[in-house]
Write a protein that holds these residues in place. Structure first.
Motif, PDB file in Angstrom:
ATOM      1  N   LEU A   1       0.600  -1.023   0.061  1.00 19.05           N
ATOM      2  CA  LEU A   1      -0.010   0.032  -0.092  1.00 19.05           C
ATOM      3  C   LEU A   1       0.835   1.390  -0.055  1.00 19.05           C
ATOM      4  N   ALA A   2       1.812   1.131   0.929  1.00 21.19           N
ATOM      5  CA  ALA A   2       2.848   2.601   0.639  1.00 21.19           C
ATOM      6  C   ALA A   2       3.696   2.639  -0.644  1.00 21.19           C
ATOM      7  N   THR A   3       3.935   1.356  -1.293  1.00 26.00           N
ATOM      8  CA  THR A   3       4.368   1.472  -2.619  1.00 26.00           C
ATOM      9  C   THR A   3       3.338   2.106  -3.589  1.00 26.00           C
ATOM     10  N   ARG A   4       2.189   1.703  -3.497  1.00 26.12           N
ATOM     11  CA  ARG A   4       1.055   2.046  -4.636  1.00 26.12           C
ATOM     12  C   ARG A   4       0.669   3.534  -4.249  1.00 26.12           C
ATOM     13  N   HIS A   5       0.669   4.072  -3.139  1.00 26.05           N
ATOM     14  CA  HIS A   5       0.537   5.439  -2.516  1.00 26.05           C
ATOM     15  C   HIS A   5       1.603   6.405  -2.998  1.00 26.05           C
ATOM     16  N   THR A   6       3.013   5.811  -2.852  1.00 24.74           N
ATOM     17  CA  THR A   6       4.129   6.593  -3.590  1.00 24.74           C
ATOM     18  C   THR A   6       3.945   6.838  -4.873  1.00 24.74           C
ATOM     19  N   LYS A   7       3.667   5.652  -5.768  1.00 21.59           N
ATOM     20  CA  LYS A   7       3.532   5.949  -7.085  1.00 21.59           C
ATOM     21  C   LYS A   7       2.392   7.225  -7.560  1.00 21.59           C
ATOM     22  N   ARG A   8       1.203   6.718  -6.699  1.00 18.00           N
ATOM     23  CA  ARG A   8       0.146   7.811  -6.831  1.00 18.00           C
ATOM     24  C   ARG A   8       0.553   9.317  -6.765  1.00 18.00           C
ATOM     25  N   ALA A   9       1.408   9.395  -5.807  1.00 17.80           N
ATOM     26  CA  ALA A   9       1.774  10.707  -5.401  1.00 17.80           C
ATOM     27  C   ALA A   9       2.865  11.219  -6.640  1.00 17.80           C
ATOM     28  N   LEU A  10       3.685  10.199  -7.058  1.00 15.61           N
ATOM     29  CA  LEU A  10       4.675  10.594  -7.972  1.00 15.61           C
ATOM     30  C   LEU A  10       3.842  10.973  -9.192  1.00 15.61           C
ATOM     31  N   ARG A  11       2.757  10.512  -9.619  1.00 18.07           N
ATOM     32  CA  ARG A  11       2.218  10.611 -10.703  1.00 18.07           C
ATOM     33  C   ARG A  11       1.407  12.019 -10.775  1.00 18.07           C
ATOM     34  N   ALA A  12       1.117  12.503  -9.525  1.00 20.92           N
ATOM     35  CA  ALA A  12       0.085  13.342  -9.411  1.00 20.92           C
ATOM     36  C   ALA A  12       0.633  14.766  -9.887  1.00 20.92           C
ATOM     37  N   PRO A  13      -0.364  15.799 -10.522  1.00 20.47           N
ATOM     38  CA  PRO A  13       0.191  17.240 -11.025  1.00 20.47           C
ATOM     39  C   PRO A  13       0.674  17.869  -9.978  1.00 20.47           C
ATOM     40  N   ARG A  14       1.721  19.062 -10.073  1.00 20.56           N
ATOM     41  CA  ARG A  14       2.051  19.876  -9.130  1.00 20.56           C
ATOM     42  C   ARG A  14       1.232  20.212  -8.178  1.00 20.56           C
ATOM     43  N   HIS A  15      -0.104  20.394  -8.737  1.00 22.91           N
ATOM     44  CA  HIS A  15      -0.949  21.574  -8.086  1.00 22.91           C
ATOM     45  C   HIS A  15      -1.580  20.566  -6.814  1.00 22.91           C
TER      46      HIS A  15
END
Length: 251
Positions: free
Chosen positions: A200-214
């Motif tokens: 889950l921590a890996t999935r959340h990290t990937k999600r944050a990495l892909r999120a736009p700057r705003h």
């Protein structure tokens, strides 16, 4: 899913997908796109790390030119390859591209969609689309600036320059180079490190990495809030503290 276009090896925590059109230098055709969509559906339902690779001489030489030649405006608007590559990039768990030989055009764009890219010394990667009267339209114009910076992306896309492995690592397109007979093992070593961490921590990290700057830093706060409440966080931190206590007791 076509076993001819894509060879699939399934494990508990990962899937290895090998592009398999050797007679066409792994050119990405509609059959392969359909197979990639089928694979994505499986990984969306049961998240695992994906390793995607080709042969020693070619990862993917590009989109299938014979099919591209017949496509018209409405085909372009359907974003056939781009839609599949977006879906790959949005998979919940990391995607590792193990690249050897030619990764050109659509093959390069498939590689850009991965989270991690490693290569053999024979890598040749680039986007020569403008020489064929088209543009790189399956993600390169927006992913490549994020990966390599705007100046380098502009040079690659506007000139059609093809990079070798040493240039690719210098430009940040790949993170490491391995002899071909060690390339897949290196990809598995990355997958092993991912598997040792909390999923889950890996999935959340990937999600944050892909999120736009705003969306930052709000997205980190919400994802971290969920992780702070997880039983796995407590278990892992307790185990870490116990190991630290044991080390101190032995010294």
């Amino acid at each position: 899913m076509s076993a001819e276009a894509l060879l699939i090896e399934r494990g508990d925590d990962r899937i290895v997908a090998t592009l398999n059109r050797p007679e066409k230098r792994n050119a990405i055709d509609q059959e392969m796109i359909d197979a990639l969509h089928g694979l994505c559906a499986e990984l969306e339902a049961e998240p695992r790390t994906l390793i995607i690779t080709g042969s020693e001489r070619v990862f993917a030489a590009g989109a299938d030119i014979a099919q591209l030649r017949e496509r018209r405006a409405e085909d372009a608007r359907r974003a056939i390859n781009a839609t599949a590559f977006i879906r790959i990039n949005e998979l919940p768990m990391p995607v590792i591209a193990a690249l050897s030989g030619h990764a050109l055009g659509g093959g390069a764009e498939l590689a850009y969609a991965a989270d991690l890219r490693i290569a053999s010394p024979s890598l040749k990667i680039g986007n020569p689309e403008t020489g064929l009267g088209i543009m790189a339209a399956a993600g390169a114009t927006w992913r490549l600036p994020e990966i390599a910076g705007h100046a380098r992306a502009s040079e690659l896309l506007l000139t059609g320059r093809v990079l070798d492995a040493d240039e690719a690592i210098t430009w940040g397109l790949v993170s490491s180079i391995h002899p071909f007979d060690e390339l897949l093992a290196a990809a598995h070593a990355l997958a092993d490190r991912i598997a040792g961490n909390d999923a889950l921590a890996t999935r959340h990290t990937k999600r944050a990495l892909r999120a736009p700057r705003h969306e930052h830093p709000d997205i980190e706060r919400e994802l971290q809030a969920e992780l702070f409440e997880s039983d796995e966080k407590v278990r892992r931190m307790t185990a870490f503290l116990n190991r630290s206590e044991d080390r101190r007791a032995r010294t």
